[in-house]
Design a protein around this motif. Structure first.
Motif, PDB file in Angstrom:
ATOM      1  N   ARG A   7       0.987  -1.148   0.115  1.00 12.31           N
ATOM      2  CA  ARG A   7      -0.058   0.109   0.038  1.00 12.31           C
ATOM      3  C   ARG A   7       0.850   1.201   0.115  1.00 12.31           C
ATOM      4  N   THR A   8       0.152   2.318  -0.636  1.00 12.90           N
ATOM      5  CA  THR A   8       1.119   3.477  -0.710  1.00 12.90           C
ATOM      6  C   THR A   8       0.671   4.354   0.365  1.00 12.90           C
ATOM      7  N   ASP A   9       1.801   5.142   1.053  1.00 12.89           N
ATOM      8  CA  ASP A   9       1.432   6.378   1.889  1.00 12.89           C
ATOM      9  C   ASP A   9       2.381   7.251   2.041  1.00 12.89           C
ATOM     10  N   ALA A  10       2.427   8.143   2.812  1.00 12.93           N
ATOM     11  CA  ALA A  10       3.327   9.225   2.783  1.00 12.93           C
ATOM     12  C   ALA A  10       4.811   8.756   3.198  1.00 12.93           C
ATOM     13  N   PHE A  11       4.910   7.614   3.833  1.00 10.19           N
ATOM     14  CA  PHE A  11       6.295   7.397   4.227  1.00 10.19           C
ATOM     15  C   PHE A  11       7.035   6.728   2.918  1.00 10.19           C
ATOM     16  N   LEU A  12       6.250   5.861   2.355  1.00 10.51           N
ATOM     17  CA  LEU A  12       6.567   5.074   1.184  1.00 10.51           C
ATOM     18  C   LEU A  12       7.164   6.207  -0.144  1.00 10.51           C
ATOM     19  N   LEU A  13       6.360   7.347  -0.360  1.00 10.49           N
ATOM     20  CA  LEU A  13       6.475   8.336  -1.053  1.00 10.49           C
ATOM     21  C   LEU A  13       7.735   9.178  -0.781  1.00 10.49           C
ATOM     22  N   VAL A  14       7.846   9.351   0.481  1.00 10.47           N
ATOM     23  CA  VAL A  14       8.833  10.264   0.884  1.00 10.47           C
ATOM     24  C   VAL A  14      10.228   9.301   0.667  1.00 10.47           C
ATOM     25  N   GLY A  15      10.096   8.245   1.076  1.00 11.24           N
ATOM     26  CA  GLY A  15      11.363   7.109   0.897  1.00 11.24           C
ATOM     27  C   GLY A  15      11.904   6.676  -0.122  1.00 11.24           C
ATOM     28  N   LEU A  16      10.837   7.001  -1.204  1.00 13.69           N
ATOM     29  CA  LEU A  16      11.103   6.770  -2.545  1.00 13.69           C
ATOM     30  C   LEU A  16      11.918   8.218  -3.149  1.00 13.69           C
ATOM     31  N   ALA A  17      11.452   9.136  -2.868  1.00 11.11           N
ATOM     32  CA  ALA A  17      11.958  10.451  -3.207  1.00 11.11           C
ATOM     33  C   ALA A  17      13.280  10.445  -2.765  1.00 11.11           C
ATOM     34  N   VAL A  18      13.647  10.375  -1.601  1.00 13.31           N
ATOM     35  CA  VAL A  18      15.026  10.341  -0.865  1.00 13.31           C
ATOM     36  C   VAL A  18      15.895   9.506  -1.678  1.00 13.31           C
ATOM     37  N   SER A  19      15.430   8.368  -1.758  1.00  4.52           N
ATOM     38  CA  SER A  19      16.203   7.266  -2.539  1.00  4.52           C
ATOM     39  C   SER A  19      16.740   7.838  -3.927  1.00  4.52           C
ATOM     40  N   VAL A  20      15.793   7.961  -4.489  1.00  2.52           N
ATOM     41  CA  VAL A  20      16.079   8.619  -5.875  1.00  2.52           C
ATOM     42  C   VAL A  20      17.082   9.588  -5.868  1.00  2.52           C
ATOM     43  N   PHE A  21      16.667  10.847  -4.992  1.00  2.85           N
ATOM     44  CA  PHE A  21      18.101  11.920  -5.079  1.00  2.85           C
ATOM     45  C   PHE A  21      19.271  11.322  -4.508  1.00  2.85           C
ATOM     46  N   GLY A  22      19.242  10.567  -3.688  1.00  3.26           N
ATOM     47  CA  GLY A  22      20.400   9.773  -3.190  1.00  3.26           C
ATOM     48  C   GLY A  22      21.379   8.985  -4.268  1.00  3.26           C
ATOM     49  N   LEU A  23      20.333   8.206  -5.137  1.00  7.63           N
ATOM     50  CA  LEU A  23      20.937   7.704  -6.251  1.00  7.63           C
ATOM     51  C   LEU A  23      21.703   8.507  -7.220  1.00  7.63           C
ATOM     52  N   ALA A  24      20.702   9.681  -7.523  1.00  9.13           N
ATOM     53  CA  ALA A  24      21.193  10.746  -8.377  1.00  9.13           C
ATOM     54  C   ALA A  24      22.668  11.476  -7.907  1.00  9.13           C
ATOM     55  N   LEU A  25      22.587  11.616  -6.507  1.00  5.61           N
ATOM     56  CA  LEU A  25      23.606  12.389  -5.942  1.00  5.61           C
ATOM     57  C   LEU A  25      25.037  11.671  -6.075  1.00  5.61           C
ATOM     58  N   GLU A  26      24.937  10.162  -5.679  1.00 12.21           N
ATOM     59  CA  GLU A  26      25.992   9.408  -5.702  1.00 12.21           C
ATOM     60  C   GLU A  26      26.593   9.244  -7.331  1.00 12.21           C
ATOM     61  N   THR A  27      25.725   8.921  -8.043  1.00  9.62           N
ATOM     62  CA  THR A  27      26.124   8.816  -9.683  1.00  9.62           C
ATOM     63  C   THR A  27      26.904  10.169 -10.086  1.00  9.62           C
ATOM     64  N   ALA A  28      26.286  11.251  -9.746  1.00 10.70           N
ATOM     65  CA  ALA A  28      26.988  12.545 -10.390  1.00 10.70           C
ATOM     66  C   ALA A  28      28.273  12.735  -9.603  1.00 10.70           C
ATOM     67  N   ALA A  29      28.224  12.451  -8.283  1.00  5.19           N
ATOM     68  CA  ALA A  29      29.603  12.621  -7.685  1.00  5.19           C
ATOM     69  C   ALA A  29      30.766  11.733  -8.085  1.00  5.19           C
TER      70      ALA A  29
END
Length: 264
Positions: A127-149
């Motif tokens: 089920r989708t809730d705020a925790f899942l959506l926030v966590g997904l967004a943070v993970s995407v940002f972290g992956l993009a940051l690591e890749t860019a670095a």
């Protein structure tokens, strides 16, 4: 419990490459295990997981494949990297079979715990809730940051192999790739908060999250020691380390070298 044992088994198989070279248990095998676990979760739950949960599992695949490819290229093709690491990493022959098994088992357990929030979410119906959506967004940002670095560091080293990197994201913190990884796993942990059921699931998720944060700080300490040896006499480097946090932006933590307990 059965699902967690599946993750552990997958992690053991995927990281077994470390028996060829023991450091691969925690490098190439790490990325391979995370990617394989993502595939296993998608196969186990499929469409029942929900779109957001499936995306979280797919992120594990993308993260693991990217990391494995990057590390494999660096370790198998980069002569300069291997020359640097010769003095830091023990040879395979100096590590007994018993120690290799211990590293293999403990590393695989950590990988299963790190990815367990995705399992718990999918097993609960996805089920989708705020925790899942926030966590997904943070993970995407972290992956993009690591890749860019990683891209920025490689580009800077091609321009000037003998100089430390202090451009781009490295102006913010000295280890932006490690920061990106911590954010990725922070998002993973947060994504499961709404569904953790009972002490066992909380313990598994916390063990994975705290464990990888500890590993990242330990990696930052190793890098700091290595860079101090290479660039410590350079006044520009001395200014850089005095003014740029090592890992957390806007937090005045400039060195972890003295923390000998950060062994990872």
């Amino acid at each position: 419990m059965q699902g967690f044992l599946v993750l552990l088994a997958v992690a053991l198989v995927a990281s077994a490459c470390g028996f060829k070279r023991y450091v691969w248990f925690i490098s190439i095998g790490y990325g391979a295990a995370v990617a394989a676990i993502g595939v296993a979760l998608l196969a186990m739950f499929g469409a029942r997981a929900g779109v957001a949960s499936a995306l979280q599992a797919l992120l594990l695949v993308v993260y693991g494949c990217r990391l494995t490819g990057y590390l494999a290229y660096r370790e198998l093709r980069s002569r300069s990297y291997n020359q640097k690491m010769k003095g830091e990493v023990k040879g395979n022959d100096s590590v007994t079979l018993g120690v290799r098994f211990a590293i293999w088992g403990s590393a695989a357990l950590l990988y299963a715990c790190q990815t367990s929030p995705v399992l718990f979410r999918m097993a609960a119906g996805g089920r989708t809730d705020a925790f899942l959506l926030v966590g997904l967004a943070v993970s995407v940002f972290g992956l993009a940051l690591e890749t860019a670095a990683d891209i920025q560091k490689n580009a800077a080293k091609r321009r000037n192999p003998r100089r430390f990197v202090d451009t781009g994201l490295f102006r913010i913190v000295r280890c932006p790739n490690y920061l990106g990884e911590m954010l990725f796993w922070t998002g993973t942990f947060v994504s499961g908060i709404g569904v953790y059921a009972g002490i066992a699931q909380w313990l598994a998720a916390l063990l994975g999250y705290v464990g990888i944060i500890y590993v990242m700080f330990g990696g930052a300490r190793r890098l700091e020691i290595r860079q101090n040896c290479s660039y410590g006499k350079d006044p520009a480097y001395q200014r850089y380390v005095r003014t740029t946090p090592i890992l957390l932006p806007f937090v005045p933590l400039y060195s972890v070298e003295k923390y000998a307990w950060l062994v990872a």
